[in-house]
Design a protein around this motif. Structure first.
Motif, PDB file in Angstrom:
ATOM      1  N   THR A  54     -36.691  33.050 -31.158  1.00 20.82           N
ATOM      2  CA  THR A  54     -35.917  33.947 -31.799  1.00 20.82           C
ATOM      3  C   THR A  54     -34.484  33.708 -32.234  1.00 20.82           C
ATOM      4  OG1 THR A  54     -35.482  35.145 -29.745  1.00 20.82           O
ATOM      5  CG2 THR A  54     -37.605  35.689 -30.738  1.00 20.82           C
ATOM      6  N   LYS A  55     -33.910  32.624 -31.677  1.00 20.51           N
ATOM      7  CA  LYS A  55     -32.362  32.678 -31.791  1.00 20.51           C
ATOM      8  C   LYS A  55     -32.081  31.051 -31.961  1.00 20.51           C
ATOM      9  CE  LYS A  55     -31.644  36.958 -30.201  1.00 20.51           C
ATOM     10  NZ  LYS A  55     -30.845  37.785 -30.766  1.00 20.51           N
ATOM     11  N   ASP A  56     -30.953  30.918 -32.720  1.00 14.88           N
ATOM     12  CA  ASP A  56     -30.266  29.462 -32.558  1.00 14.88           C
ATOM     13  C   ASP A  56     -28.829  29.836 -32.395  1.00 14.88           C
ATOM     14  OD1 ASP A  56     -32.487  28.194 -33.883  1.00 14.88           O
ATOM     15  OD2 ASP A  56     -32.048  28.169 -35.809  1.00 14.88           O
ATOM     16  N   THR A  57     -28.445  29.134 -31.260  1.00 12.92           N
ATOM     17  CA  THR A  57     -27.255  29.364 -30.476  1.00 12.92           C
ATOM     18  C   THR A  57     -26.387  28.457 -30.159  1.00 12.92           C
ATOM     19  OG1 THR A  57     -28.305  31.558 -29.766  1.00 12.92           O
ATOM     20  CG2 THR A  57     -26.091  31.181 -28.833  1.00 12.92           C
ATOM     21  N   VAL A  58     -24.930  28.398 -30.744  1.00 12.43           N
ATOM     22  CA  VAL A  58     -24.150  27.297 -30.283  1.00 12.43           C
ATOM     23  C   VAL A  58     -23.099  27.925 -29.564  1.00 12.43           C
ATOM     24  CG1 VAL A  58     -22.989  25.394 -31.369  1.00 12.43           C
ATOM     25  CG2 VAL A  58     -24.955  26.307 -32.197  1.00 12.43           C
ATOM     26  N   PRO A  59     -22.703  27.764 -28.250  1.00 11.64           N
ATOM     27  CA  PRO A  59     -21.706  27.965 -27.434  1.00 11.64           C
ATOM     28  C   PRO A  59     -20.848  26.864 -27.474  1.00 11.64           C
ATOM     29  CG  PRO A  59     -23.733  28.378 -26.233  1.00 11.64           C
ATOM     30  CD  PRO A  59     -23.942  27.804 -27.199  1.00 11.64           C
ATOM     31  N   VAL A  60     -19.556  26.702 -27.450  1.00  7.56           N
ATOM     32  CA  VAL A  60     -18.587  25.885 -27.588  1.00  7.56           C
ATOM     33  C   VAL A  60     -17.386  26.146 -26.379  1.00  7.56           C
ATOM     34  CG1 VAL A  60     -16.826  24.379 -28.595  1.00  7.56           C
ATOM     35  CG2 VAL A  60     -18.795  25.195 -29.848  1.00  7.56           C
ATOM     36  N   LYS A  86     -33.300  34.770 -35.913  1.00  5.37           N
ATOM     37  CA  LYS A  86     -34.145  34.536 -37.002  1.00  5.37           C
ATOM     38  C   LYS A  86     -34.978  35.898 -37.495  1.00  5.37           C
ATOM     39  CE  LYS A  86     -35.125  29.986 -34.707  1.00  5.37           C
ATOM     40  NZ  LYS A  86     -35.868  29.197 -34.195  1.00  5.37           N
ATOM     41  N   GLY A  87     -35.554  35.689 -38.774  1.00  4.96           N
ATOM     42  CA  GLY A  87     -36.480  36.617 -39.175  1.00  4.96           C
ATOM     43  C   GLY A  87     -35.703  37.524 -40.478  1.00  4.96           C
ATOM     44  N   PRO A  88     -36.508  38.234 -41.229  1.00  9.58           N
ATOM     45  CA  PRO A  88     -35.827  39.044 -42.192  1.00  9.58           C
ATOM     46  C   PRO A  88     -34.739  39.765 -41.986  1.00  9.58           C
ATOM     47  CG  PRO A  88     -38.182  39.751 -41.958  1.00  9.58           C
ATOM     48  CD  PRO A  88     -37.735  38.517 -41.022  1.00  9.58           C
ATOM     49  N   GLU A  89     -34.640  40.562 -40.820  1.00 11.00           N
ATOM     50  CA  GLU A  89     -33.550  41.366 -40.417  1.00 11.00           C
ATOM     51  C   GLU A  89     -32.927  40.977 -39.425  1.00 11.00           C
ATOM     52  OE1 GLU A  89     -35.582  44.931 -38.713  1.00 11.00           O
ATOM     53  OE2 GLU A  89     -36.660  45.386 -40.670  1.00 11.00           O
ATOM     54  N   GLY A  90     -32.913  39.483 -39.221  1.00  9.55           N
ATOM     55  CA  GLY A  90     -31.994  38.622 -38.388  1.00  9.55           C
ATOM     56  C   GLY A  90     -30.390  38.973 -38.681  1.00  9.55           C
ATOM     57  N   SER A  91     -29.515  38.658 -37.750  1.00 10.74           N
ATOM     58  CA  SER A  91     -28.198  38.742 -38.032  1.00 10.74           C
ATOM     59  C   SER A  91     -27.631  37.506 -37.559  1.00 10.74           C
ATOM     60  CB  SER A  91     -27.647  40.140 -36.866  1.00 10.74           C
ATOM     61  OG  SER A  91     -27.694  39.628 -35.528  1.00 10.74           O
ATOM     62  N   LYS A  92     -26.156  37.176 -37.920  1.00  9.28           N
ATOM     63  CA  LYS A  92     -25.467  36.220 -37.232  1.00  9.28           C
ATOM     64  C   LYS A  92     -24.057  36.600 -37.101  1.00  9.28           C
ATOM     65  CE  LYS A  92     -24.896  34.053 -42.020  1.00  9.28           C
ATOM     66  NZ  LYS A  92     -25.203  32.886 -42.779  1.00  9.28           N
ATOM     67  N   ALA A  93     -23.382  36.072 -36.157  1.00  2.89           N
ATOM     68  CA  ALA A  93     -22.004  36.332 -36.042  1.00  2.89           C
ATOM     69  C   ALA A  93     -21.446  35.169 -35.003  1.00  2.89           C
ATOM     70  CB  ALA A  93     -21.934  37.633 -35.029  1.00  2.89           C
ATOM     71  N   THR A  94     -19.925  35.322 -35.153  1.00  2.00           N
ATOM     72  CA  THR A  94     -19.132  34.194 -34.378  1.00  2.00           C
ATOM     73  C   THR A  94     -18.294  35.284 -33.470  1.00  2.00           C
ATOM     74  OG1 THR A  94     -19.384  32.682 -35.903  1.00  2.00           O
ATOM     75  CG2 THR A  94     -17.454  32.431 -34.276  1.00  2.00           C
ATOM     76  N   SER A  95     -18.203  34.663 -32.127  1.00  4.37           N
ATOM     77  CA  SER A  95     -17.467  35.539 -31.256  1.00  4.37           C
ATOM     78  C   SER A  95     -16.501  34.664 -30.260  1.00  4.37           C
ATOM     79  CB  SER A  95     -18.397  36.552 -30.402  1.00  4.37           C
ATOM     80  OG  SER A  95     -17.420  37.228 -29.498  1.00  4.37           O
ATOM     81  N   ALA A 136     -23.645  42.913 -34.098  1.00  2.00           N
ATOM     82  CA  ALA A 136     -23.881  41.498 -34.233  1.00  2.00           C
ATOM     83  C   ALA A 136     -23.172  40.582 -33.433  1.00  2.00           C
ATOM     84  CB  ALA A 136     -23.736  41.129 -35.796  1.00  2.00           C
ATOM     85  N   VAL A 137     -22.046  40.944 -33.265  1.00  4.34           N
ATOM     86  CA  VAL A 137     -21.030  39.994 -32.408  1.00  4.34           C
ATOM     87  C   VAL A 137     -21.608  40.465 -30.815  1.00  4.34           C
ATOM     88  CG1 VAL A 137     -18.671  39.940 -31.480  1.00  4.34           C
ATOM     89  CG2 VAL A 137     -18.861  40.005 -33.862  1.00  4.34           C
ATOM     90  N   ARG A 138     -21.701  41.597 -30.422  1.00  2.00           N
ATOM     91  CA  ARG A 138     -22.206  41.715 -29.194  1.00  2.00           C
ATOM     92  C   ARG A 138     -23.376  40.926 -28.801  1.00  2.00           C
ATOM     93  NH1 ARG A 138     -22.564  45.395 -24.629  1.00  2.00           N
ATOM     94  NH2 ARG A 138     -24.652  45.659 -23.872  1.00  2.00           N
ATOM     95  N   THR A 139     -24.510  41.062 -29.856  1.00  2.00           N
ATOM     96  CA  THR A 139     -25.651  40.233 -29.511  1.00  2.00           C
ATOM     97  C   THR A 139     -25.359  38.770 -29.377  1.00  2.00           C
ATOM     98  OG1 THR A 139     -26.755  41.813 -30.873  1.00  2.00           O
ATOM     99  CG2 THR A 139     -27.935  39.917 -30.770  1.00  2.00           C
TER     100      THR A 139
END
Length: 299
Positions: A54-60, A86-95, A136-139
């Protein structure tokens, strides 16, 4: 006339024996997601690429460690995360997530055994906090928990200040490192009561690291990790009790390159997989595959 015997010449003083050269310390296999046992001057850039159903995530994460005493180091840890659902209603954010400060005290026990004691806290100033955050940032923040194999929960819980205490012990000799650790985290809510219903949460993490030097410049490590929410009312009352605990296994090589008299570069790469729900490949797990690229520079 009596003849006097001449006194024999005095023997030359014996040359002082040369002091034996100090014995080089046994090579240490630096863990991937557990704490080191030794205090040192270090800058460490640690990136994970986490892929799931469900996710692609990159913590640095960026860590700085400085020895204020021979066996005591002050530590600062900063981080940023990017996540895409992922998906049509997916979100993305950087925090930017919660920073953490702390100290590591290293205790040698003879030549082969070492103990490391840690105490610290997070500072609850990460983005996406409060009662009305950008969702989106909280997620993205919460996605970082599984992306770091559930070992760094406090960094991503931005509404909580988290005092942390931990201890580790390890055997370091004959090209082997065998290390165990346990850490207790007490999350105390300081903002965001409208979204984070628990005033406090208690988290426990533990791990076992095994490292073997194939060559002086190359080691291979395996790391078994366990995380348990000892107290987390939101999960306990929720529909998915598997989220209370998580087992993961990481494997990979690490280089050890001496750049100067006291400077070492120890880059490593590892692959982590979940062993059970929620991050594993059984029981409808999220099938996490986590690639860690870890670049510590000690000086």
């Amino acid at each position: 006339m009596p003849v006097r015997a001449e006194a024999p010449p005095e023997a030359a003083p014996a040359a002082p024996e040369a002091a034996p050269a100090p014995k080089a310390p046994a090579p240490y296999s630096l863990p991937f997601m557990l704490r080191p046992l030794t205090a040192g001057n270090v800058v460490r850039l640690d990136t994970t690429l986490a892929f799931s159903k469900t996710k692609d995530t990159v913590p640095v994460l960026l860590l700085g460690s400085y020895k204020v005493l021979p066996n005591l180091a002050a530590i600062v840890r900063l981080g940023v995360i990017h996540s895409e659902t992922k998906g049509p209603e997916g979100s993305k954010a950087t925090s930017f997530i919660n920073p953490a400060i702390g100290a590591l005290y290293s205790i040698p026990l003879g030549e082969a055994w070492k103990v490391g004691l840690f105490a610290g806290t997070t500072i609850p100033v990460g983005m996406g906090g409060g009662d009305t955050p950008d969702m989106a940032v909280r997620t993205a923040n919460l996605d970082g928990i599984y992306a770091r194999a559930s070992m760094d929960n406090a960094l991503f819980q931005v509404n909580y200040m988290t005092p942390i205490v931990g201890a580790g012990i390890g055997y370091v000799a004959n090209g082997l490192t065998i290390q165990a650790e346990v850490t207790l985290l007490e999350l105390l809510r300081v903002r965001g009561a409208a979204l984070d219903k628990d005033a406090a949460r208690t988290n426990l993490t533990a791990g076992l690291h095994f490292g073997w030097f194939l060559l002086p410049q190359l080691s291979f490590g395996a790391e078994l990790r366990y995380q348990l929410w000892v107290s987390n009312g939101t999960i306990e009352k929720g529909p998915d009790p598997t989220r209370l605990e998580n087992w993961t296994l990481g494997l990979g090589p690490r280089g050890h390159f001496k750049l100067g008299d006291k400077m070492w570069l120890r880059p490593g790469v590892s692959l982590t997989l979940g062993l059970d729900a929620p991050t594993g490949f059984s029981q409808n797990g999220l099938e996490y595959k986590i690639v860690q690229i870890d670049v510590p520079l000690a000086f």
